[in-house]
Design a protein around this motif. Structure first.
Motif, PDB file in Angstrom:
ATOM      1  N   UNK A 199       0.814  -1.219   0.000  1.00  0.00           N
ATOM      2  CA  UNK A 199       0.000   0.000   0.000  1.00  0.00           C
ATOM      3  C   UNK A 199       0.847   1.268   0.000  1.00  0.00           C
ATOM      4  N   UNK A 200       2.140   1.135  -0.352  1.00  0.00           N
ATOM      5  CA  UNK A 200       3.035   2.291  -0.368  1.00  0.00           C
ATOM      6  C   UNK A 200       2.918   2.986  -1.723  1.00  0.00           C
ATOM      7  N   UNK A 201       2.376   4.216  -1.762  1.00  0.00           N
ATOM      8  CA  UNK A 201       2.345   4.927  -3.037  1.00  0.00           C
ATOM      9  C   UNK A 201       3.758   5.372  -3.410  1.00  0.00           C
ATOM     10  N   UNK A 202       4.117   5.180  -4.651  1.00  0.00           N
ATOM     11  CA  UNK A 202       5.481   5.463  -5.074  1.00  0.00           C
ATOM     12  C   UNK A 202       5.673   6.856  -5.623  1.00  0.00           C
ATOM     13  N   UNK A 203       6.908   7.102  -6.046  1.00  0.00           N
ATOM     14  CA  UNK A 203       7.245   8.331  -6.730  1.00  0.00           C
ATOM     15  C   UNK A 203       7.309   9.569  -5.867  1.00  0.00           C
ATOM     16  N   UNK A 204       7.670   9.431  -4.604  1.00  0.00           N
ATOM     17  CA  UNK A 204       7.727  10.620  -3.756  1.00  0.00           C
ATOM     18  C   UNK A 204       8.797  10.449  -2.686  1.00  0.00           C
ATOM     19  N   UNK A 205       9.201  11.553  -2.096  1.00  0.00           N
ATOM     20  CA  UNK A 205      10.129  11.561  -0.968  1.00  0.00           C
ATOM     21  C   UNK A 205       9.388  12.117   0.226  1.00  0.00           C
ATOM     22  N   UNK A 206       9.518  11.459   1.351  1.00  0.00           N
ATOM     23  CA  UNK A 206       8.868  11.975   2.556  1.00  0.00           C
ATOM     24  C   UNK A 206       9.644  13.142   3.135  1.00  0.00           C
ATOM     25  N   UNK A 207      10.971  13.041   3.153  1.00  0.00           N
ATOM     26  CA  UNK A 207      11.809  14.120   3.674  1.00  0.00           C
ATOM     27  C   UNK A 207      12.993  14.304   2.729  1.00  0.00           C
ATOM     28  N   UNK A 208      12.882  15.218   1.768  1.00  0.00           N
ATOM     29  CA  UNK A 208      14.014  15.452   0.865  1.00  0.00           C
ATOM     30  C   UNK A 208      15.198  16.038   1.633  1.00  0.00           C
ATOM     31  N   UNK A 209      16.383  15.959   1.019  1.00  0.00           N
ATOM     32  CA  UNK A 209      17.590  16.539   1.615  1.00  0.00           C
ATOM     33  C   UNK A 209      18.181  17.569   0.663  1.00  0.00           C
ATOM     34  N   UNK A 210      19.003  18.446   1.233  1.00  0.00           N
ATOM     35  CA  UNK A 210      19.695  19.418   0.401  1.00  0.00           C
ATOM     36  C   UNK A 210      21.001  18.808  -0.115  1.00  0.00           C
ATOM     37  N   UNK A 211      21.823  19.606  -0.768  1.00  0.00           N
ATOM     38  CA  UNK A 211      23.075  19.105  -1.347  1.00  0.00           C
ATOM     39  C   UNK A 211      24.083  18.651  -0.299  1.00  0.00           C
ATOM     40  N   UNK A 212      23.891  19.056   0.948  1.00  0.00           N
ATOM     41  CA  UNK A 212      24.788  18.654   2.027  1.00  0.00           C
ATOM     42  C   UNK A 212      24.185  17.517   2.856  1.00  0.00           C
ATOM     43  N   UNK A 213      23.162  16.861   2.348  1.00  0.00           N
ATOM     44  CA  UNK A 213      22.472  15.734   2.971  1.00  0.00           C
ATOM     45  C   UNK A 213      21.800  16.128   4.285  1.00  0.00           C
ATOM     46  N   UNK A 214      21.400  17.378   4.401  1.00  0.00           N
ATOM     47  CA  UNK A 214      20.642  17.836   5.561  1.00  0.00           C
ATOM     48  C   UNK A 214      19.161  17.726   5.223  1.00  0.00           C
ATOM     49  N   UNK A 215      18.348  17.190   6.141  1.00  0.00           N
ATOM     50  CA  UNK A 215      16.915  17.063   5.863  1.00  0.00           C
ATOM     51  C   UNK A 215      16.261  18.421   5.676  1.00  0.00           C
ATOM     52  N   UNK A 216      15.375  18.490   4.722  1.00  0.00           N
ATOM     53  CA  UNK A 216      14.582  19.699   4.493  1.00  0.00           C
ATOM     54  C   UNK A 216      13.195  19.430   5.065  1.00  0.00           C
ATOM     55  N   UNK A 217      13.138  19.305   6.369  1.00  0.00           N
ATOM     56  CA  UNK A 217      11.941  18.928   7.104  1.00  0.00           C
ATOM     57  C   UNK A 217      12.364  18.050   8.266  1.00  0.00           C
ATOM     58  N   UNK A 218      11.399  17.534   8.999  1.00  0.00           N
ATOM     59  CA  UNK A 218      11.712  16.679  10.141  1.00  0.00           C
ATOM     60  C   UNK A 218      12.147  15.300   9.669  1.00  0.00           C
ATOM     61  N   UNK A 219      13.368  14.857  10.062  1.00  0.00           N
ATOM     62  CA  UNK A 219      13.808  13.528   9.655  1.00  0.00           C
ATOM     63  C   UNK A 219      12.958  12.443  10.310  1.00  0.00           C
ATOM     64  N   UNK A 220      12.887  11.314   9.658  1.00  0.00           N
ATOM     65  CA  UNK A 220      12.137  10.170  10.182  1.00  0.00           C
ATOM     66  C   UNK A 220      13.133   9.240  10.861  1.00  0.00           C
ATOM     67  N   UNK A 221      12.851   8.885  12.100  1.00  0.00           N
ATOM     68  CA  UNK A 221      13.741   8.001  12.850  1.00  0.00           C
ATOM     69  C   UNK A 221      13.494   6.548  12.468  1.00  0.00           C
ATOM     70  N   UNK A 222      14.560   5.766  12.457  1.00  0.00           N
ATOM     71  CA  UNK A 222      14.459   4.347  12.113  1.00  0.00           C
ATOM     72  C   UNK A 222      13.445   3.588  12.967  1.00  0.00           C
ATOM     73  N   UNK A 223      13.348   3.851  14.289  1.00  0.00           N
ATOM     74  CA  UNK A 223      12.333   3.134  15.072  1.00  0.00           C
ATOM     75  C   UNK A 223      10.908   3.387  14.570  1.00  0.00           C
ATOM     76  N   UNK A 224      10.627   4.597  14.074  1.00  0.00           N
ATOM     77  CA  UNK A 224       9.293   4.861  13.523  1.00  0.00           C
ATOM     78  C   UNK A 224       9.056   4.059  12.251  1.00  0.00           C
TER      79      UNK A 224
END
Length: 140
Positions: A88-113
């Motif tokens: 049921x995972x809709x494709x073609x999207x990023x939940x939390x994109x990153x910038x060129x320095x691999x910094x999240x552009x939004x709240x990062x998702x933790x592995x436990x979640x």
């Protein structure tokens, strides 16, 4: 140096699964394909950093003496792209994109979640095993 061939191999395997699973009927679920009833996820317990020659405390951040890379707490070590597809995972999207320095552009998702989300998708209550909540945004 070993990453590009491994990444290419992983990319081919994911592409093959994306192509083949929708074409095979799941015999246990009438009207559904294996793609509809399978969750494919790529995870890792850490990231490596080989993006620069040194950091401020003098540690080598690039390749080490063994021609590998190490962990130094940089963005590349902290944040990873984890591909998920199927079910049921809709494709073609990023939940939390990153910038060129691999910094999240939004709240990062933790592995436990993410683990809690997988358990919930399987119908298992994650609360006895994982303290983080499932991520409903993964599904929608």
């Amino acid at each position: 140096r070993g990453l590009p061939p491994l990444a290419a191999s992983l990319g081919r395997a994911l592409s093959a699964l994306n192509f083949v699973l929708p074409q095979i009927a799941d015999p246990d679920v009438p009207g559904k394909s294996y793609f509809d009833t399978t969750l494919v996820a790529v995870t890792s317990e850490f990231g490596r950093d080989n993006t620069s020659d040194s950091n401020t405390d003098g540690l080598t951040v690039g390749f080490n003496r063994g021609d590998g890379s190490d962990h130094h707490g940089t963005n590349a070590c902290r944040y990873q792209a984890l591909p998920i597809m199927g079910g049921v995972i809709p494709g073609g999207r990023m939940l939390v994109p990153t910038d060129d320095q691999v910094r999240p552009m939004g709240d990062p998702i933790a592995s436990p979640s993410l683990l809690a989300t997988f358990l919930a998708a399987l119908g298992v209550d994650p609360s006895p095993y994982v303290s983080a909540p499932p991520l409903p945004e993964v599904y929608g």
